[in-house]
Design a protein around this motif. Structure first.
Motif, short mmCIF file in Angstrom:
data_model
loop_
_atom_site.label_atom_id
_atom_site.label_comp_id
_atom_site.label_asym_id
_atom_site.label_seq_id
_atom_site.Cartn_x
_atom_site.Cartn_y
_atom_site.Cartn_z
N TYR A 117 9.35 2.75 -2.16
CA TYR A 117 9.25 1.59 -1.23
C TYR A 117 9.80 2.15 0.15
CZ TYR A 117 8.67 -1.21 -5.66
OH TYR A 117 8.07 -1.54 -6.69
N ALA A 118 11.00 2.79 0.15
CA ALA A 118 11.60 3.20 1.25
C ALA A 118 10.30 3.93 2.25
CB ALA A 118 12.52 4.15 0.89
N HIS A 119 9.26 4.79 1.66
CA HIS A 119 8.53 5.46 2.30
C HIS A 119 7.36 4.42 2.98
CE1 HIS A 119 4.82 8.00 3.33
NE2 HIS A 119 4.08 7.03 2.58
N LEU A 121 7.95 1.19 3.76
CA LEU A 121 8.64 0.68 4.76
C LEU A 121 8.73 1.40 6.11
CD1 LEU A 121 11.68 -1.20 3.01
CD2 LEU A 121 9.87 -2.35 4.00
N THR A 122 8.87 2.63 6.01
CA THR A 122 8.98 3.48 7.30
C THR A 122 7.66 4.07 7.79
OG1 THR A 122 9.57 5.33 5.92
CG2 THR A 122 11.22 4.25 6.87
N SER A 123 6.70 4.33 7.10
CA SER A 123 5.26 5.01 7.46
C SER A 123 4.42 4.89 6.42
CB SER A 123 5.66 6.61 7.56
OG SER A 123 6.05 6.91 6.17
N GLY A 124 4.11 3.40 5.85
CA GLY A 124 3.11 3.26 4.79
C GLY A 124 2.17 2.53 5.40
N ARG A 125 2.04 2.17 6.48
CA ARG A 125 0.99 1.52 7.15
C ARG A 125 -0.52 2.30 7.45
NH1 ARG A 125 0.68 -3.56 9.42
NH2 ARG A 125 2.85 -3.52 9.65
N ALA A 134 4.83 1.96 12.30
CA ALA A 134 4.22 2.58 11.38
C ALA A 134 4.43 2.23 9.80
CB ALA A 134 4.94 4.14 11.52
N GLY A 135 5.58 1.29 9.68
CA GLY A 135 5.78 1.04 8.35
C GLY A 135 5.37 -0.46 8.06
N LEU A 136 5.02 -0.72 6.65
CA LEU A 136 4.58 -2.01 6.17
C LEU A 136 5.61 -3.08 6.28
CD1 LEU A 136 2.82 -1.10 2.82
CD2 LEU A 136 1.65 -1.62 4.98
N ASP A 167 12.10 -2.09 -13.50
CA ASP A 167 13.08 -3.28 -13.55
C ASP A 167 14.40 -2.95 -12.85
OD1 ASP A 167 11.58 -4.87 -15.23
OD2 ASP A 167 12.25 -4.08 -17.20
N ASP A 168 14.78 -1.58 -12.86
CA ASP A 168 16.13 -1.24 -12.26
C ASP A 168 15.68 -0.67 -10.82
OD1 ASP A 168 17.13 -1.57 -14.68
OD2 ASP A 168 16.51 0.28 -15.49
N VAL A 169 14.85 -1.01 -9.81
CA VAL A 169 14.71 -0.62 -8.68
C VAL A 169 15.19 -1.71 -7.62
CG1 VAL A 169 12.62 0.63 -9.17
CG2 VAL A 169 12.44 -1.75 -8.17
N GLU A 170 15.59 -1.34 -6.49
CA GLU A 170 16.06 -2.39 -5.59
C GLU A 170 14.93 -3.00 -4.74
OE1 GLU A 170 19.12 -2.85 -4.74
OE2 GLU A 170 20.00 -1.72 -6.13
N ARG A 171 14.56 -4.06 -5.22
CA ARG A 171 13.62 -4.79 -4.38
C ARG A 171 13.77 -5.05 -2.97
NH1 ARG A 171 12.40 -9.58 -9.18
NH2 ARG A 171 12.61 -8.13 -10.84
N PRO A 172 12.66 -5.00 -2.16
CA PRO A 172 12.61 -5.36 -0.91
C PRO A 172 13.09 -6.65 -0.58
CG PRO A 172 10.60 -4.23 -1.34
CD PRO A 172 11.18 -4.70 -2.87
N LYS A 173 14.09 -6.66 0.64
CA LYS A 173 14.48 -7.92 0.74
C LYS A 173 13.57 -8.51 1.91
CE LYS A 173 19.48 -6.81 -0.19
NZ LYS A 173 20.57 -6.56 0.44
N LEU A 174 13.55 -10.01 1.81
CA LEU A 174 12.55 -10.45 2.57
C LEU A 174 13.37 -11.32 3.66
CD1 LEU A 174 10.11 -11.76 0.03
CD2 LEU A 174 9.61 -9.71 1.31
N ASP A 175 12.89 -11.21 4.84
CA ASP A 175 13.35 -12.16 5.91
C ASP A 175 12.77 -13.59 5.79
OD1 ASP A 175 15.14 -10.31 6.67
OD2 ASP A 175 13.43 -9.45 8.23
#
Length: 406
Positions: A117-119, A121-125, A134-136, A167-175
């Motif tokens: 998820y971190a990848h 958000l920073t460079s996944g597009r 560059a990130g999603l 189940d134990d991951v940090e889900r992306p926070k949405l604005d």
């Protein structure tokens, strides 16, 4: 069952006994590694032992994430809408498999998913447009999470995994994204601009009913009752793999009949007359109401392109066609239409969803309500007339455009 935890070059690993071989009686063990800490490895070992003792046995496998997702996407296709299945496949192929696809499914950990998820958000597009980072977006990564969580949940059900690591991951926070809407004046400007357009009736239906794009493009002749002044979308047209196909509505309430205001009903009557004339002239058999003169269906994306081109040429802020739906809902709520009526006309599953989604409209309504209620109780202002909610359902729908035709 006995078990131990070991430190390995790539992290911590556990190994514990399982049932002996049923034929030879020889001792058998299972193991799993890649944990960041000893504590995490111990916790997962206890869960693995418990799962074996409860009879859920997960055979050791080197099946990769890519191999599993390829199997999973085929298996779930019958249970999903075509558009949903296409989106799941796209997100698997575009964002999950290229990054963690070579990982063994049973070695997938919450830490690795968090790193995915971190990848993203920073460079996944994959296809970066002008003025795009560059990130999603967090919203897109949240969809990735939903797809992956659903897939791994099925992996647990299929006994490929002991438990779901997502189940134990940090889900992306949405604005919270406040919908972009047009004012009543801007809506009228657009209507004036497209009055002579071939799809004038379609744009007017969008503005005065809040129908979704798929429902608009998918309207059939039998969906419109000109005598009763109503329409009911029976089957929307949706986009799957860039192709327009018949789909299904998101909720059962989306099949509801909608009362049309006189202006929109008149525009639809004019459009139907021209449609029937072209049907006779060209001999087409399609029942799609909004189509090319020869009866060929119009791609939903094409309608969006035309809509935005009209908005630009009219000097209006360019919004999505779907934002006209938000404009309709916002105008209706601000004008005092009961939220339940707005919810039913929009085809939402519940009025609670309508109120939650359009919460940005509520503060102004709340201030007005505060003054009205205080005036009623304290006698400090005018008492508003009683409103019969049921009557508002029975009466003809009104539109801010009505005065233009009188």
């Amino acid at each position: 069952m006995k078990g131990s935890v070991y430190k390995r070059p790539n992290g911590w690993e556990f190994r514990h006994d399982i049932d002996p071989d049923p034929l030879t009686g020889r001792r058998r063990t299972t193991s799993r590694g890649g944990f960041a800490t000893k504590t995490e490895a111990n916790r997962e070992m206890r869960k693995s032992i418990l799962a074996h003792e409860e009879g859920r046995r997960v055979d050791r496998s080197r099946r990769t994430v890519t191999e599993f997702l390829d199997e999973w996407i085929v298996a779930v296709r019958p249970s999903l809408r075509p558009s949903t299945w296409s989106k799941y496949r796209t997100y698997c192929d575009s964002y999950i498999k290229p990054v963690i696809g070579n990982t063994a499914l049973q070695e997938l950990t919450p830490v690795r998913i968090n790193l995915l998820y971190a990848h993203l958000l920073t460079s996944g597009r994959r296809h970066q447009r002008t003025n795009q980072g560059a990130g999603l977006s967090p919203g897109s990564v949240a969809v990735v999470h939903r797809v992956l969580h659903r897939a791994l949940r099925d992996a647990v059900r299929w006994n490929y995994l002991v438990r779901n690591p997502s189940d134990d991951v940090e889900r992306p926070k949405l604005d919270r994204r406040v919908p972009t809407v047009w004012t009543k004046e801007q809506l009228r400007t657009f209507v004036d601009h497209v009055r002579g357009d071939r799809l004038y009736a379609l744009y007017l239906v969008a503005i005065t009913t809040g129908l979704r794009r798929g429902a608009l493009v998918g309207l059939r002749r039998h969906d419109v009752d000109l005598d009763a002044g109503t329409l009911s979308s029976s089957r929307p047209r949706i986009v799957v793999d860039n192709k327009a196909v018949d789909g299904e509505h998101k909720t059962d309430s989306a099949y509801r009949p909608l009362v049309l205001d006189p202006v929109t009903a008149k525009a639809l009557r004019v459009h139907v007359d021209r449609w029937e004339q072209e049907r006779t002239e060209f001999g087409f058999t399609t029942d799609l109401l909004f189509c090319w003169p020869d009866g060929t269906g119009i791609h939903p994306d094409t309608v969006t392109d035309w809509f935005q081109a009209h908005a630009k040429s009219a000097g209006l802020p360019v919004i999505r066609l779907h934002d006209v739906r938000h404009s309709y809902a916002t105008a209706a709520l601000k004008s005092g239409v009961h939220p339940k009526i707005v919810s039913e006309r929009l085809g939402h599953a519940s009025v609670a969803f309508t109120l939650a989604y359009y919460s940005h409209v509520i503060p102004g309504m709340d201030a007005e309500a505060a003054g009205a209620i205080a005036g009623l109780i304290l006698g400090t202002g005018e008492t508003p007339e009683d409103t019969d909610v049921r009557g508002s359902v029975r009466t003809e729908a009104e539109t801010p455009l009505i005065d233009e035709e009188e």
